[in-house]
Design a protein around this motif. Structure first.
Motif, mmCIF file in Angstrom:
data_model
loop_
_atom_site.group_PDB
_atom_site.id
_atom_site.type_symbol
_atom_site.label_atom_id
_atom_site.label_comp_id
_atom_site.label_asym_id
_atom_site.label_seq_id
_atom_site.Cartn_x
_atom_site.Cartn_y
_atom_site.Cartn_z
ATOM 1 N N SER A 95 129.592 63.360 50.602
ATOM 2 C CA SER A 95 130.917 62.747 50.728
ATOM 3 C C SER A 95 131.098 61.522 49.838
ATOM 4 O O SER A 95 132.202 60.982 49.743
ATOM 5 C CB SER A 95 131.163 62.353 52.186
ATOM 6 N N GLY A 96 130.022 61.077 49.203
ATOM 7 C CA GLY A 96 130.118 59.934 48.309
ATOM 8 C C GLY A 96 129.924 58.593 48.972
ATOM 9 O O GLY A 96 130.053 57.549 48.321
ATOM 10 N N LYS A 97 129.586 58.559 50.242
ATOM 11 C CA LYS A 97 129.384 57.293 50.932
ATOM 12 C C LYS A 97 128.087 56.607 50.508
ATOM 13 O O LYS A 97 127.998 55.374 50.511
ATOM 14 C CB LYS A 97 129.366 57.511 52.444
ATOM 15 N N VAL A 98 127.095 57.394 50.162
ATOM 16 C CA VAL A 98 125.789 56.873 49.775
ATOM 17 C C VAL A 98 125.417 57.434 48.416
ATOM 18 O O VAL A 98 125.661 58.624 48.137
ATOM 19 C CB VAL A 98 124.703 57.239 50.815
ATOM 20 N N GLN A 99 124.845 56.582 47.569
ATOM 21 C CA GLN A 99 124.412 57.040 46.264
ATOM 22 C C GLN A 99 123.138 57.869 46.394
ATOM 23 O O GLN A 99 122.216 57.501 47.117
ATOM 24 C CB GLN A 99 124.166 55.849 45.336
#
Length: 273
Positions: free
Chosen positions: A211-215
């Protein structure tokens, strides 16, 4: 503090034995000493066992029961012939003048023995554990002294020791400081719960990455890929059948052990009658 020489690997049972001998020391004794047993290779010294040795110590002299130490080692060789004398231990934080005399005796029993100090009095609010090896120093032809050089320490354990250490850690949260062993079935259930918690953590991390919350971390991705590739391919039906079969075997062993215990208790009561 500079560290030289081989790595000293210590098992938990050694530390537990040293702490127990300190708690059972004679009245008025400031410290206890004992023999370290284990194995030696080119890069490390592994301490797997130990036993305490009676001694009397004062400011002027020290007397060690060498005959007791020899008899104990002869008895120990009958049980564990692969373990040899690798040095000695002493409770306390410092190395005293008497330590040099005791170390000289163990130098005749082992090649380059190690000296282990265990601060059972917790002078720095923790059990400081240090290992040393000795080296002679001085002017040739004159009085020769002994210098103790520190060694690096590594704590290792067998699977059975890990179970005992985990049980001891759980006693810290117990109200009466006591904790009993759990049954095999409870251990299987606890292990399954831990695996489920770890899978939940991994799935949450993967969803956050997608989801793009964490790299994304490449090292974590490679680890998970390697982990998935090691999982054997098996259908859900076969896995369930195998699991049920193993659980049935475990329940049968538990039933037979309880039945045997009941028979022994009944036999003891009949003998008394």
């Amino acid at each position: 503090m500079a560290v030289h020489g081989p790595v000293v690997k210590i098992h938990p049972v050694v530390l537990a034995s040293i702490a127990d001998s300190y708690e059972r020391r004679n009245e008025g004794a400031s410290r206890v000493i004992g023999t370290l047993l284990g194995t030696v290779d080119k890069h490390s010294v592994e301490v797997t066992n130990c036993f305490s040795v009676p001694h009397n110590e004062s400011e002027d002299e020290v007397a060690v029961d060498m005959e007791f130490a020899k008899n104990m080692y002869d008895l120990h060789k009958k049980v564990s012939p692969t373990e040899v004398i690798i040095g000695w231990y002493a409770t306390g934080f410092d190395i005293t003048e008497h330590s040099v005399l005791i170390h000289e005796y163990y130098s005749r029993e082992a090649v380059n023995p190690i000296h282990l100090t265990v601060d059972t009095a917790l002078q720095s609010s923790k059990m400081n554990i240090r290992a040393y090896t000795s080296a002679q120093m001085g002017v040739p032809g004159k009085t020769v002294g002994v210098m103790f050089t520190p060694l690096s320490i590594k704590y290792i354990y067998y699977d059975t020791e890990k179970i005992g250490v985990g049980l001891l850690q759980r006693t810290r949260d117990a109200p009466n400081r006591a904790k009993g062993l759990t049954s095999d079935l409870c251990q299987v259930g606890g292990a399954a719960n831990r695996v489920q918690d770890m899978l939940t953590t991994v799935l949450a991390y993967i969803e956050d990455v997608l989801s793009g919350k964490v790299q994304a971390d490449n090292s974590v991705g490679r680890f998970l890929t390697d982990l998935v590739s090691k999982v054997p391919k098996i259908s859900a039906e076969d896995f369930e059948s195998m699991l049920n079969s193993n659980i049935n075997d475990l329940l049968m062993v538990t039933y037979l052990s309880n039945l045997t215990q009941a028979q022994i208790s009944l036999n003891e009561k009949l003998v008394v009658l």
